[in-house]
Design a protein around this motif. Structure first.
Motif, PDB file in Angstrom:
ATOM      1  N   GLY A  38       0.834  -1.195   0.000  1.00 55.07           N
ATOM      2  CA  GLY A  38       0.000   0.000   0.000  1.00 55.07           C
ATOM      3  C   GLY A  38       0.862   1.237   0.000  1.00 55.07           C
ATOM      4  N   ILE A  39       0.246   2.382  -0.243  1.00 54.88           N
ATOM      5  CA  ILE A  39       0.991   3.643  -0.244  1.00 54.88           C
ATOM      6  C   ILE A  39       1.109   4.116   1.180  1.00 54.88           C
ATOM      7  N   PRO A  40       2.315   4.284   1.714  1.00 54.61           N
ATOM      8  CA  PRO A  40       2.461   4.696   3.103  1.00 54.61           C
ATOM      9  C   PRO A  40       1.916   6.069   3.327  1.00 54.61           C
ATOM     10  N   ALA A  41       1.555   6.336   4.610  1.00 54.78           N
ATOM     11  CA  ALA A  41       0.978   7.635   4.945  1.00 54.78           C
ATOM     12  C   ALA A  41       1.944   8.755   4.667  1.00 54.78           C
ATOM     13  N   SER A  42       3.225   8.474   4.691  1.00 49.12           N
ATOM     14  CA  SER A  42       4.217   9.515   4.464  1.00 49.12           C
ATOM     15  C   SER A  42       4.247   9.980   3.035  1.00 49.12           C
ATOM     16  N   GLU A  92      -5.386  10.033   1.542  1.00 51.36           N
ATOM     17  CA  GLU A  92      -4.870   8.804   2.111  1.00 51.36           C
ATOM     18  C   GLU A  92      -3.780   9.080   3.144  1.00 51.36           C
ATOM     19  N   GLY A  93      -3.061  10.200   2.960  1.00 49.86           N
ATOM     20  CA  GLY A  93      -1.954  10.473   3.861  1.00 49.86           C
ATOM     21  C   GLY A  93      -2.366  11.247   5.082  1.00 49.86           C
ATOM     22  N   ALA A  94      -3.528  11.945   5.069  1.00 46.03           N
ATOM     23  CA  ALA A  94      -3.904  12.780   6.194  1.00 46.03           C
ATOM     24  C   ALA A  94      -4.357  11.943   7.367  1.00 46.03           C
ATOM     25  N   GLY A  95      -4.204  12.484   8.594  1.00 49.13           N
ATOM     26  CA  GLY A  95      -4.552  11.731   9.794  1.00 49.13           C
ATOM     27  C   GLY A  95      -6.012  11.894  10.138  1.00 49.13           C
ATOM     28  N   LYS A  98     -12.936   6.327  -1.624  1.00 47.91           N
ATOM     29  CA  LYS A  98     -11.631   5.663  -1.688  1.00 47.91           C
ATOM     30  C   LYS A  98     -11.202   5.220  -0.297  1.00 47.91           C
ATOM     31  N   LEU A  99     -10.448   4.145  -0.278  1.00 46.77           N
ATOM     32  CA  LEU A  99      -9.961   3.640   0.990  1.00 46.77           C
ATOM     33  C   LEU A  99      -8.885   4.556   1.535  1.00 46.77           C
ATOM     34  N   THR A 100      -8.823   4.693   2.848  1.00 48.08           N
ATOM     35  CA  THR A 100      -7.769   5.472   3.470  1.00 48.08           C
ATOM     36  C   THR A 100      -6.498   4.649   3.526  1.00 48.08           C
ATOM     37  N   ALA A 101      -5.388   5.321   3.904  1.00 44.16           N
ATOM     38  CA  ALA A 101      -4.088   4.645   3.882  1.00 44.16           C
ATOM     39  C   ALA A 101      -4.072   3.452   4.802  1.00 44.16           C
ATOM     40  N   ALA A 102      -4.726   3.552   5.966  1.00 37.87           N
ATOM     41  CA  ALA A 102      -4.686   2.435   6.901  1.00 37.87           C
ATOM     42  C   ALA A 102      -5.353   1.220   6.302  1.00 37.87           C
ATOM     43  N   ALA A 140      -7.472  -1.876  -8.982  1.00 36.61           N
ATOM     44  CA  ALA A 140      -6.147  -1.836  -8.367  1.00 36.61           C
ATOM     45  C   ALA A 140      -5.583  -0.420  -8.350  1.00 36.61           C
ATOM     46  N   ARG A 141      -5.786   0.330  -9.453  1.00 37.77           N
ATOM     47  CA  ARG A 141      -5.258   1.693  -9.516  1.00 37.77           C
ATOM     48  C   ARG A 141      -6.083   2.656  -8.673  1.00 37.77           C
ATOM     49  N   THR A 142      -7.407   2.496  -8.689  1.00 37.88           N
ATOM     50  CA  THR A 142      -8.276   3.436  -7.980  1.00 37.88           C
ATOM     51  C   THR A 142      -8.144   3.301  -6.473  1.00 37.88           C
ATOM     52  N   TYR A 143      -8.081   2.074  -5.974  1.00 37.26           N
ATOM     53  CA  TYR A 143      -8.060   1.840  -4.533  1.00 37.26           C
ATOM     54  C   TYR A 143      -6.690   1.415  -4.016  1.00 37.26           C
ATOM     55  N   ASN A 144      -5.652   1.642  -4.838  1.00 36.01           N
ATOM     56  CA  ASN A 144      -4.280   1.322  -4.413  1.00 36.01           C
ATOM     57  C   ASN A 144      -4.142  -0.118  -3.940  1.00 36.01           C
ATOM     58  N   LEU A 145      -4.667  -1.033  -4.759  1.00 37.89           N
ATOM     59  CA  LEU A 145      -4.598  -2.457  -4.439  1.00 37.89           C
ATOM     60  C   LEU A 145      -3.517  -3.153  -5.258  1.00 37.89           C
ATOM     61  N   VAL A 146      -2.526  -2.388  -5.691  1.00 38.31           N
ATOM     62  CA  VAL A 146      -1.441  -2.962  -6.484  1.00 38.31           C
ATOM     63  C   VAL A 146      -0.547  -3.813  -5.591  1.00 38.31           C
ATOM     64  N   THR A 147      -0.325  -5.054  -5.984  1.00 38.48           N
ATOM     65  CA  THR A 147       0.536  -5.964  -5.227  1.00 38.48           C
ATOM     66  C   THR A 147       1.572  -6.581  -6.161  1.00 38.48           C
TER      67      THR A 147
END
Length: 263
Positions: free
Chosen positions: A3-7, A43-46, A61-65, A126-133
Motif C-alpha cells: 500500500g501507499i504509506p501515509a508519508s 490517504e496520507g492525512a490523519g 476511496k480507501l484510506t491509507a490504513a 487496483a489503480r483506484t483503490y491502491n490495491l497494487v501488489t
C-alpha cells in the motif's frame, strides 16, 4: 500487497492535510485555512477514517490504513485469479465435442468474454483503490496473455484461424513484454491509446471467431481480425521506437550525471 504509506502525502500538500487534524503538527498554521485534499493526501492525512481502520475515506476511496491492511486476497487479485481459472475451462469448452458444436462454442465465448471483462475491472480497481501488489503485477499480464493465447491456439488448432495470425499476435505480445523488461532500468514504457485500441480490437475479433458465425457475420469478423493484426504490428513497432528513445535518453542522462560528478 504494498500500500501507499501515509508519508507519501509529504511536502506542501501533506502539510495542508495535516493542518486539518486538531492537535496535529499543522495545527499552529493559519487559522481557518482549509486543507486541500487530493486523492493522494486524503490517504496520507490523519483523519478519523484512518484511526477506525477500514472505513472508506471521502469520495469512496480507501484510506491509507485500509490500504496498508489489504492483503494479496483483494478484489483485484481475485478477479485476476478468476481469469487464470477460466483458461482451462475455456479450452475444455472450446474443444468439447470436436470443437465445432455451436452450443459448446457459445459457452466458450461466454468464458472468454468474462475473462476479457474482468481484465478491464481488475486493473481499474487496483489503480483506484491502491490495491497494487507484487502478485498482481506478475499474475495480471500472465492471465491476459494466457486467455488470449489459449483462444488463438485453439482456433488455429481447429483450422478456424491461420497459424501465422496466431504467431504474429502472440509473438508481438511476448516480444513487447520482454522489451519492457530489458529497458525497465531506463524507465517504463507507458501503455498507449493505440495499444489499448489494439487490445479491444483483438478481444472483439477473437471473440467473433470463437462463436460459430456464418454469413455476413463471418465476413465481418475477417475484417475485424485484419484490423486487429494491423494494430498489433503498428503498435508493436511504436513500442520498439519508444524503447530505443527511452534507452538513449537514459544512457545520455547517466553519462551527464557521471560527468557532473567527476567535476
Amino acid at each position: 500487497m504494498t500500500g501507499i504509506p501515509a508519508s507519501a502525502a509529504g511536502g506542501p500538500s501533506g502539510a495542508r492535510g495535516a493542518a486539518s487534524v486538531p492537535g496535529g503538527p499543522g495545527a499552529a498554521g493559519t487559522s481557518g485555512a482549509k486543507a486541500v485534499q487530493s486523492p493522494g493526501n486524503r490517504e496520507g492525512a490523519g483523519t478519523s477514517g484512518e484511526r477506525d481502520g477500514a472505513r472508506p475515506g471521502r469520495g469512496g476511496k480507501l484510506t491509507a490504513a485500509a490500504v496498508n491492511q489489504a492483503s494479496v486476497w483483494n478484489v483485484a487479485n481475485l478477479l485476476t485469479m478468476l481469469r487464470l481459472l477460466l483458461v482451462p475451462g475455456f479450452v475444455a469448452l472450446m474443444l468439447a465435442d470436436g470443437g465445432y458444436d455451436p452450443a459448446w462454442r457459445s459457452l466458450a465465448w461466454a468464458a472468454f468474454a468474462i475473462a476479457m471483462i474482468t481484465d478491464l475491472f481488475d486493473g481499474h480497481l487496483a489503480r483506484t483503490y491502491n490495491l497494487v501488489t507484487d502478485f498482481g503485477k506478475i499474475a495480471d499480464p500472465i492471465a491476459d496473455k494466457a486467455i488470449m493465447g489459449a483462444a488463438l491456439i485453439c482456433l488455429s488448432w481447429l483450422d478456424d484461424l491461420p497459424w501465422w495470425v496466431t504467431g504474429v499476435i502472440l509473438g508481438r505480445e511476448l516480444g513487447i513484454t520482454l522489451l519492457r523488461f530489458l529497458v525497465i532500468r531506463y524507465g517504463v514504457i507507458p501503455a498507449s491509446r493505440g495499444g489499448k485500441l489494439k487490445t479491444l480490437t483483438q478481444g472483439v475479433a477473437v471473440g467473433m471467431y470463437v462463436l460459430a458465425l456464418t454469413g455476413w457475420l463471418a465476413t465481418l469478423r475477417f475484417w475485424v481480425m485484419a484490423a486487429a493484426i494491423v494494430l498489433t504490428v503498428a503498435t508493436g513497432l511504436d513500442y520498439v521506437r519508444q524503447a530505443v528513445v527511452l534507452r538513449r535518453r537514459g544512457i545520455a542522462e547517466r553519462k551527464a550525471a557521471a560527468e557532473e560528478a567527476a567535476r
